[in-house]
Scaffold this motif. Sequence first.
Motif, short mmCIF file in Angstrom:
data_model
loop_
_atom_site.label_atom_id
_atom_site.label_comp_id
_atom_site.label_asym_id
_atom_site.label_seq_id
_atom_site.Cartn_x
_atom_site.Cartn_y
_atom_site.Cartn_z
N ALA A 10 0.89 -1.06 -0.31
CA ALA A 10 -0.20 -0.43 -0.09
C ALA A 10 1.08 0.98 -0.23
O ALA A 10 2.23 0.99 0.51
CB ALA A 10 -1.21 0.13 1.32
N ASP A 11 0.24 2.90 -0.83
CA ASP A 11 0.90 3.62 -0.10
C ASP A 11 2.02 3.77 0.97
O ASP A 11 2.98 4.11 0.64
CB ASP A 11 0.52 4.95 -0.66
N ASN A 12 1.47 3.28 2.61
CA ASN A 12 2.38 3.62 3.23
C ASN A 12 3.21 2.97 3.23
O ASN A 12 3.95 2.71 4.28
CB ASN A 12 1.27 3.74 4.20
N ARG A 13 3.63 2.07 2.76
CA ARG A 13 4.64 1.50 2.47
C ARG A 13 5.66 1.49 1.08
O ARG A 13 6.92 0.63 0.81
CB ARG A 13 4.36 -0.27 1.66
N ARG A 14 5.77 2.77 1.05
CA ARG A 14 6.20 3.36 -0.22
C ARG A 14 8.50 3.80 0.58
O ARG A 14 8.74 3.25 -0.31
CB ARG A 14 5.83 4.41 -0.95
N ALA A 15 8.25 3.86 1.84
CA ALA A 15 9.24 3.93 1.59
C ALA A 15 10.23 2.22 1.77
O ALA A 15 11.70 2.61 2.28
CB ALA A 15 9.41 4.69 3.49
N PHE A 16 9.64 1.02 2.40
CA PHE A 16 9.91 0.68 3.08
C PHE A 16 10.35 -0.01 1.26
O PHE A 16 11.26 -1.05 0.99
CB PHE A 16 8.71 -0.68 3.42
N LEU A 17 9.42 -0.04 0.60
CA LEU A 17 9.72 -0.63 -0.75
C LEU A 17 11.03 0.31 -0.86
O LEU A 17 12.63 -1.04 -2.30
CB LEU A 17 8.67 -0.87 -1.13
N SER A 18 11.30 1.24 -1.36
CA SER A 18 12.24 2.25 -1.60
C SER A 18 13.77 2.02 -0.75
O SER A 18 14.35 1.53 -2.12
CB SER A 18 12.04 3.26 -1.70
N SER A 19 13.22 1.51 0.51
CA SER A 19 14.80 0.33 1.16
C SER A 19 15.00 -0.70 0.69
O SER A 19 16.63 -1.12 0.19
CB SER A 19 14.47 0.71 2.23
N ARG A 20 14.11 -1.18 0.14
CA ARG A 20 14.53 -3.28 0.32
C ARG A 20 14.86 -3.14 -1.27
O ARG A 20 15.80 -3.45 -1.72
CB ARG A 20 13.31 -3.69 0.30
N ASP A 27 13.31 -11.85 -2.17
CA ASP A 27 13.78 -12.38 -0.41
C ASP A 27 14.51 -10.90 0.75
O ASP A 27 13.91 -11.69 1.28
CB ASP A 27 14.98 -12.70 -1.12
N VAL A 28 14.20 -10.21 0.18
CA VAL A 28 14.59 -9.03 -0.01
C VAL A 28 13.15 -8.31 0.79
O VAL A 28 13.37 -7.45 1.44
CB VAL A 28 15.76 -7.89 -0.09
N LEU A 29 12.49 -8.75 0.30
CA LEU A 29 10.86 -7.49 0.30
C LEU A 29 10.32 -8.70 1.57
O LEU A 29 9.26 -8.15 2.26
CB LEU A 29 10.02 -7.82 -1.00
N THR A 30 10.66 -9.75 1.77
CA THR A 30 9.76 -10.93 2.80
C THR A 30 10.75 -10.66 3.78
O THR A 30 11.82 -10.62 4.23
CB THR A 30 10.13 -11.85 1.97
#
Length: 279
Positions: A26-36, A72-75
Amino acid sequence: MIAQISENEFRLFRDFIHEECGLYFADNRRAFLSSRIGKRLLARSINSFFRYYDYLKQGGTEEEKELLKLLDVLTINETSFFRNLPQFDVLEQKVLPELIEKKVKASEHSLRIWSAGCSTGEEPYSIAISVLEALPTRPEWEVRIYASDLSLSALEKAANGHYTNARVEGLAPARLRRFFETEDDGHRVVELIKRLVIFDFNNLKHENGLGNLDIVFCRNVLIYFDPQEQQKVINKLARALRPGGYLFLGHSESVQGMSPELEFFHYQRGTAYKKREIA
C-alpha cells in the motif's frame, strides 16, 4: 547513494510485484519498498529505479534469478519456535488428539501437514516436535510436513536446521535436550525431526499440488496480500484441506465471510478453523 523512489516508480514496482507473486504494498509502504529495492540496486550497481524495473521486465533467466533475490529482501522473516503458544496448545491438546484418534479407528496411520510461509523453519520444526510428542507409536506412522516459502535464503537456513542459542532460548529444556544437538555456536535440529520436514520454494499465487492435508499453518502471510489475493489464497488452502482438517492463521487474520467451508472455533486462548466434514 540511491535516491528515494518516485511515486510513478513506486506504482510500477508495486503492480509488477503484485502481478508476479501477489504481495501488495500500500501507499504507506513506499519508504519500505524504496529501501528494500535500493539494496538490490546497490548490489547490481544500477543507479536508477526505473532502469532496474526495466531490467526485471525483460524476463530472461538472469532476470528471473534477480527477481527471486528481490522477493527475498521484500519478505520479513520474523518467526520463533512455538510462536503464539496458545495456538500450539490448540494443536497439541485438541487437534492432534482428535485427528490421531480418528485415524487409528480408520487404520490410517498418516499425517499430512503444510506450513505455508515457513520462513527459517522454526514453525515446521515446532509442528514436527508437537506431532512426535503426540503420536502413540511413531514407527507405524507416516508423517509428512511440507514447508514452503518465497524466500530462498530463508529456506536454505531452514533446511540447514542450525539455530543460535538466542533463537532456542524459549524452548523447554526437555525439548531442547531431546530434539536438538548442542554445537559450539548454537543448536542443530536432530535428524529425527529434519526427516519429517520437506522444504520447497512456493509462491502462494501459484498451485503447488498439495491436497488431502490434515493441517495447514498459514500464519501472518495473508497480511501481505490485498483482499482479492487473500480470497484466492483462502480458497486454495480450503481446497488443500481434507474434510475435518484444520487451518491455523495469524492472530490478526480471519476468513470471516470468505469461505463457508471453514468453521471458526477456539480452545482456551487459541483459535483455528475446521473444514466442514461431509455429512
